[in-house]
Design an enzyme around this catalytic site. Structure first.
Site, PDB file in Angstrom:
ATOM      1  N   MET A   1      -6.689   9.917   9.944  1.00 21.80           N
ATOM      2  CA  MET A   1      -7.203  10.572   8.729  1.00 21.80           C
ATOM      3  C   MET A   1      -7.991  11.828   9.077  1.00 21.80           C
ATOM      4  O   MET A   1      -9.025  12.104   8.484  1.00 21.80           O
ATOM      5  CB  MET A   1      -8.088   9.596   7.928  1.00 21.80           C
TER       6      MET A   1
ATOM      7  N   LYS B   1      -2.615   4.175  -3.986  1.00 21.18           N
ATOM      8  CA  LYS B   1      -3.038   5.270  -4.849  1.00 21.18           C
ATOM      9  C   LYS B   1      -1.804   6.070  -5.245  1.00 21.18           C
ATOM     10  O   LYS B   1      -1.067   6.541  -4.379  1.00 21.18           O
ATOM     11  CB  LYS B   1      -3.979   6.133  -4.020  1.00 21.18           C
TER      12      LYS B   1
ATOM     13  N   ASP C   1       0.807  -1.213   0.000  1.00 24.60           N
ATOM     14  CA  ASP C   1       0.000   0.000   0.000  1.00 24.60           C
ATOM     15  C   ASP C   1       0.837   1.257   0.000  1.00 24.60           C
ATOM     16  O   ASP C   1       2.022   1.227   0.246  1.00 24.60           O
ATOM     17  CB  ASP C   1      -0.774   0.038   1.332  1.00 24.60           C
TER      18      ASP C   1
HETATM   19  N1  SAH Z   1      -3.880   0.643   9.483  1.00 22.11           N
HETATM   20  C1  SAH Z   1      -3.226   1.883   9.786  1.00 22.11           C
HETATM   21  C2  SAH Z   1      -4.121   3.072   9.557  1.00 22.11           C
HETATM   22  C3  SAH Z   1      -4.478   3.264   8.097  1.00 22.11           C
HETATM   23  S1  SAH Z   1      -5.457   4.674   7.836  1.00 22.11           S
HETATM   24  C4  SAH Z   1      -2.712   1.854  11.231  1.00 22.11           C
HETATM   25  O1  SAH Z   1      -3.063   0.938  11.997  1.00 22.11           O
HETATM   26  O2  SAH Z   1      -1.932   2.734  11.591  1.00 22.11           O
HETATM   27  C5  SAH Z   1      -4.251   5.849   7.369  1.00 22.11           C
HETATM   28  C6  SAH Z   1      -4.071   6.889   8.449  1.00 22.11           C
HETATM   29  O3  SAH Z   1      -3.305   6.351   9.498  1.00 22.11           O
HETATM   30  C7  SAH Z   1      -3.327   8.128   8.028  1.00 22.11           C
HETATM   31  O4  SAH Z   1      -4.161   9.060   7.391  1.00 22.11           O
HETATM   32  C8  SAH Z   1      -2.857   8.654   9.357  1.00 22.11           C
HETATM   33  O5  SAH Z   1      -3.906   9.282  10.063  1.00 22.11           O
HETATM   34  C9  SAH Z   1      -2.541   7.370  10.075  1.00 22.11           C
HETATM   35  N2  SAH Z   1      -1.109   7.000   9.941  1.00 22.11           N
HETATM   36  C10 SAH Z   1      -0.608   5.933   9.331  1.00 22.11           C
HETATM   37  N3  SAH Z   1       0.733   5.897   9.477  1.00 22.11           N
HETATM   38  C11 SAH Z   1       1.058   6.973  10.226  1.00 22.11           C
HETATM   39  C12 SAH Z   1       2.282   7.477  10.746  1.00 22.11           C
HETATM   40  N4  SAH Z   1       3.444   6.866  10.520  1.00 22.11           N
HETATM   41  N5  SAH Z   1       2.235   8.621  11.478  1.00 22.11           N
HETATM   42  C13 SAH Z   1       1.068   9.237  11.737  1.00 22.11           C
HETATM   43  N6  SAH Z   1      -0.105   8.799  11.267  1.00 22.11           N
HETATM   44  C14 SAH Z   1      -0.115   7.680  10.526  1.00 22.11           C
END
Ligand code: SAH
Length: 467
Positions: A384, A271, A249
């Site tokens: 998000m 994307k 992803d």
């Molecule tokens: N499955 C992922 C979340 C996916 S949704 C998890 O458990 O973390 C995607 C969102 O996750 C992003 O828009 C952001 O809000 C958050 N995110 C993912 N990686 C991040 C990171 N390294 N630092 C801060 N926010 C993060």
């Protein structure tokens, strides 16, 4: 080679450890992994050794020390922590005819303890003859990653089935059987925790003489963590190394993919800027086709696959089609973000309710109910949420007027470009803009109990009256 690696029989044999402090305790811990009878020689014992004596796991001797005490031993460790005493004890132990290890004195050692990777009964010993202990530890770490924690139990199972295999299969078929067990589906299934299924598979293979002819494909949904290569789990690394193909992803750091086998196929299904991502259905169909071809498929997702990762949508068709699906958890962004700030997500007597919520639904940005309904002692970790920042401030101005809630923002937690910031509820959008944060951030909105009890206000004002 100045030293030669050997595995010593230890069951029922005597091991003497001279010393009663931490160094001696370290050696006792090591040797108690074996079935040796351990005697500690020391006038006094530290708390750990004393409790081992109380539990009857080691014997304690305080009397005068003579060479006879060291006779008939498999090994002697001299570990008093005092170089003079060590030297004297070494002389006595040698006079008793023992094989001796003196802690931190390689010149006095007949035997050197290696770095050990323990998957009992599978044991790897690493030695550098004292030239590079750091290298030995690095090698150990690498092997810890490659050898899954349950490998020893699988080896034990194989040991229990050896006679049955010998009775039913010719030598060549036997070799093929064990190669299949340790290379293929049984090892994978066992490592995923389904020990009974793996045992059934192996027993059926011994019974019928048929195995590995039709390779079963599988899909592992693996959480990659927040980005840093060392924040994926060991099980996740294992799956990457076994994978024939990896579908990954957006938000994944390229270095995570370096953990995979070099010849594994890598397919980006996220994307690209200005393009649409693959529809969920197309991803499911592609995963399914790969598994049905017999491939080991990894679907790599950022963070934890089960948190705002649409995993169920992707996996449901696969499960319905009977494809073997496994989930490997990962460090979710909220945990990574809290750690980046050096903070805890919950706190006794301050934050006792933690909510994971999202600021983006199918139809666009939203202020989630969890924000509107935030209560004293609550923390919302908002995924998000960047696009909804201004609306969140508006909402909180209405529903939590006058309450000094704490807002913390962590962008790119545990990956390049990490930014942390704190601000008041009115300034979320401005703070994001000041730090040029447009994406990939967690917003924490907290209402600690101490803030609530400071008497500012105790409950959110009713939304309908203020809106
Ligand atoms: N499955 C992922 C979340 C996916 S949704 C998890 O458990 O973390 C995607 C969102 O996750 C992003 O828009 C952001 O809000 C958050 N995110 C993912 N990686 C991040 C990171 N390294 N630092 C801060 N926010 C993060």
């Amino acid at each position: 080679m100045k030293t030669f690696p050997m595995f010593l029989q230890m069951a029922g044999r005597r091991v003497v450890i001279a010393g009663g402090g931490e160094q001696a305790a370290q050696k006792a811990r090591l040797i108690l992994k074996t079935e040796a009878n351990v005697t500690i020689l020391a006038p006094q014992l530290d708390d750990e050794l004393a409790s081992l004596v109380a539990e009857g796991r080691v014997t304690h001797m305080t009397g005068p020390i003579t060479p006879a005490l060291f006779a008939e031993t498999a090994l002697v460790f001299v570990a008093t922590g005092c170089p003079g005493a060590d030297m004297a004890l070494h002389t006595l132990a040698k006079a008793g005819g023992a094989t001796v290890n003196v802690v931190d004195q390689p010149g006095l050692c007949d035997a050197i303890t290696p770095s050990i990777v323990d998957r009992d009964p599978v044991v790897v010993a690493i030695g550098t003859e004292g030239t590079a202990p750091v290298l030995a530890r690095q090698i150990k770490t690498k092997l810890e990653e490659v050898l899954e924690p349950r490998l020893g139990d699988l080896a034990n199972l194989a040991g229990r089935l050896r006679n049955a295999a010998a009775a039913r299969l010719a030598p060549r078929a036997r070799r093929d059987l064990w190669r299949w067990v340790f290379n293929d589906a049984p090892r994978r299934v066992f490592a995923s925790g389904a020990e009974r299924d793996a045992a059934k598979m192996i027993k059926a293979a011994i019974e019928t003489g048929e195995f590995g002819t039709r390779q079963e494909g599988s899909v592992s949904l693996v959480g990659a963590g927040p980005g840093a290569k060392d924040l994926i789990t060991l099980r996740g690394v294992q799956r990457l190394q076994e994978a024939d193909v990896i579908y990954y992803d957006r938000l994944l750091e390229p270095e995570i993919l370096e953990l995979a086998r070099r010849d594994a196929e890598r397919v980006y299904v996220g994307k690209a800027p200005g393009c649409h991502s693959w529809p969920q259905e197309k991803i499911s169909q592609t995963l399914m086709a790969a598994a049905k071809r017999g491939q080991r498929v990894v679907r790599l997702k950022c963070g934890d696959p089960g948190i705002f990762g649409r995993s169920n949508e992707e996996m449901r068709p696969l499960k319905e089609a009977g494809v073997a699906v496994e989930v490997v958890p990962g460090v979710t962004a909220a945990c990574a973000a809290a750690a980046a700030m050096g903070e805890s997500l919950t706190e006794r007597d301050e934050i006792n309710t933690l909510t994971f919520s999202t600021g983006h639904l199918k139809n666009g940005y939203v202020v989630p109910e969890a924000v509107r309904d935030l209560k004293p002692g609550g923390c919302v970790a908002l995924y998000m949420g960047v696009g909804a920042a201004a609306d969140i401030s508006d909402q909180l101005a209405r529903s939590h007027r006058g309450i000094p809630l704490e807002v913390q923002i962590v962008a790119n937690a545990q990956r390049p470009g990490q930014v942390t910031a704190t601000c008041g509820v009115a300034d979320i959008a401005a703070t994001l803009a000041a730090h040029q944060i447009t994406d990939t951030a967690i917003l924490f909105i907290r209402w600690p109990l101490s803030v609530a009890s400071a008497g500012v206000s105790t409950a959110p004002a009713p939304v309908a009256l203020l809106a």
